[in-house]
Design an enzyme around this catalytic site. Structure first.
Site, short mmCIF file in Angstrom:
data_model
loop_
_atom_site.label_atom_id
_atom_site.label_comp_id
_atom_site.label_asym_id
_atom_site.label_seq_id
_atom_site.Cartn_x
_atom_site.Cartn_y
_atom_site.Cartn_z
N ASN A 16 102.92 33.21 72.96
CA ASN A 16 103.09 34.59 72.49
C ASN A 16 102.70 34.63 71.01
OD1 ASN A 16 103.97 37.10 71.68
ND2 ASN A 16 106.15 36.68 72.02
N LYS A 18 102.46 37.13 69.11
CA LYS A 18 103.11 38.23 68.37
C LYS A 18 102.04 38.94 67.52
CE LYS A 18 107.35 35.67 68.69
NZ LYS A 18 108.68 35.37 68.18
N HIS A 108 110.70 41.61 75.45
CA HIS A 108 110.91 40.57 74.44
C HIS A 108 112.00 41.04 73.48
CE1 HIS A 108 110.26 37.98 70.98
NE2 HIS A 108 109.68 37.14 71.82
N GLU A 110 112.23 41.05 70.42
CA GLU A 110 111.75 41.83 69.27
C GLU A 110 111.48 43.28 69.68
OE1 GLU A 110 108.68 39.06 68.13
OE2 GLU A 110 110.28 37.63 67.66
N GLU A 178 115.26 33.56 76.73
CA GLU A 178 115.04 33.33 75.31
C GLU A 178 116.29 33.72 74.52
OE1 GLU A 178 110.69 33.28 74.12
OE2 GLU A 178 111.23 35.39 74.24
N GLY A 184 112.44 31.63 66.64
CA GLY A 184 111.95 31.54 65.26
C GLY A 184 112.93 30.90 64.30
N SER A 224 112.07 28.42 69.73
CA SER A 224 111.84 27.21 68.93
C SER A 224 111.37 26.02 69.78
CB SER A 224 113.09 26.85 68.12
OG SER A 224 113.37 27.87 67.19
P1 PGA Z 1 109.48 30.90 68.78
O1 PGA Z 1 109.36 32.30 69.53
O2 PGA Z 1 108.83 29.87 69.66
O3 PGA Z 1 108.75 31.10 67.48
O4 PGA Z 1 110.96 30.64 68.60
C1 PGA Z 1 109.53 32.42 70.91
C2 PGA Z 1 109.31 33.83 71.35
O5 PGA Z 1 109.66 34.76 70.59
O6 PGA Z 1 108.80 34.07 72.46
#
Ligand code: PGA
Length: 266
Positions: A16, A18, A108, A110, A178, A184, A224
């Site tokens: 992803n 983003k 997601h 976000e 997740e 992140g 992560s």
């Molecule tokens: P990350 O994000 O691997 O940077 O923790 C995962 C995601 O948001 O799908």
């Protein structure tokens, strides 16, 4: 090595991006990723690799993948629950399907956090994905506060129950667990904890869509994920892949995540 139920499901490593990489950068990245995986003799049939670029990159990525016959899948990071009309800024599932997108990420954290997406809206988006022949990757996960108050499974289980109300029985769904606190943050869940939640999510899929779907549906862990921790997750029975954010923008790291089987020697 013991044969686990997960060995019958094709693994999926999904990147992803983003809001990173414009359409020119995406072309360079996809080319290098494909070369790097081919060089490493990646088993594309056993471990599917998919990327999720910003919408403005999708046409370029599609053209490149088609022209060079690259064994990579791609999809959108979101879609509208509507098919067409006066919805400024929204993207129809019909448009994603017209670009040969296979997948679409839905719900997601976000999107939930910054765009106020509710479980009901997410169910509507799952329905839209299925209407247009896209495979929804339905994201669920608890915040740090949820974890403290309700433990790890309650919130993602409740989110998935509602989201799957939009799914059509018999059509493919992918679920991504997740934990919001792990996204992140550099602090991934332990593989044991992720397995516990993914087993509960598989129960929800079985209840909502039947035993065959419960067995066949791929469940990803995200939050992560890096080359150094992917193998631990992939050893778990109910984890069939990963949704990777930050590390999917680092070519070598992402290629190494996709090559996790070499880490565990299987
Ligand atoms: P990350 O994000 O691997 O940077 O923790 C995962 C995601 O948001 O799908």
């Amino acid at each position: 090595m013991a044969v686990t139920p997960s060995s019958t499901r094709t693994a999926l490593i999904a990147g992803n991006w983003k809001m990173n990489l414009d359409h020119l950068q995406s072309i360079a990245f996809v080319q290098k990723l494909a070369w790097s995986l081919k060089d490493a003799r990646h088993d594309f049939a056993g471990v599917e690799v998919a990327i999720f670029p910003p919408f403005t990159d999708l046409r370029s990525v599609q053209t490149l993948i088609k022209a060079d016959d690259l064994p990579l899948a791609f999809g959108g990071q979101d879609l509208s629950q509507h098919d067409s009309g006066a919805y400024t800024g929204e993207i129809s599932g019909a448009f994603l399907a017209a670009l040969d997108a296979k997948y679409v990420i839905i719900g997601h954290s976000e999107r939930r956090q910054y765009h106020g997406e509710s479980d009901e809206l997410i169910a509507g988006k799952v329905a839209a994905a299925h209407r247009h022949g896209l495979v929804p990757i339905v994201c669920v996960g608890e915040t740090a506060e949820d974890l403290e108050q309700h433990g790890p499974s309650a919130v993602p289980v409740a989110q998935l129950r509602v989201a799957l109300e939009g799914a059509v029985k018999g059509k493919e769904v992918v679920v991504a667990y997740e934990p919001v606190w792990a996204i992140g943050s550099g602090q991934a869940a332990t593989s044991e904890q992720a397995q516990q939640v993914c087993a509960a999510l598989r129960g929800v899929i079985t209840e909502a869509l039947g035993a065959d779907a419960g067995h066949a549906t791929r469940i990803l862990y995200g939050g992560s994920v890096k080359a150094s921790n992917i193998a631990g997750f992939m050893r778990e029975t109910d984890i069939d892949g990963a949704l990777v954010g930050g590390a999917s923008l680092q070519l070598e790291e992402f290629a190494s995540i996709a090559q996790y089987r070499k880490h565990v020697g299987t």
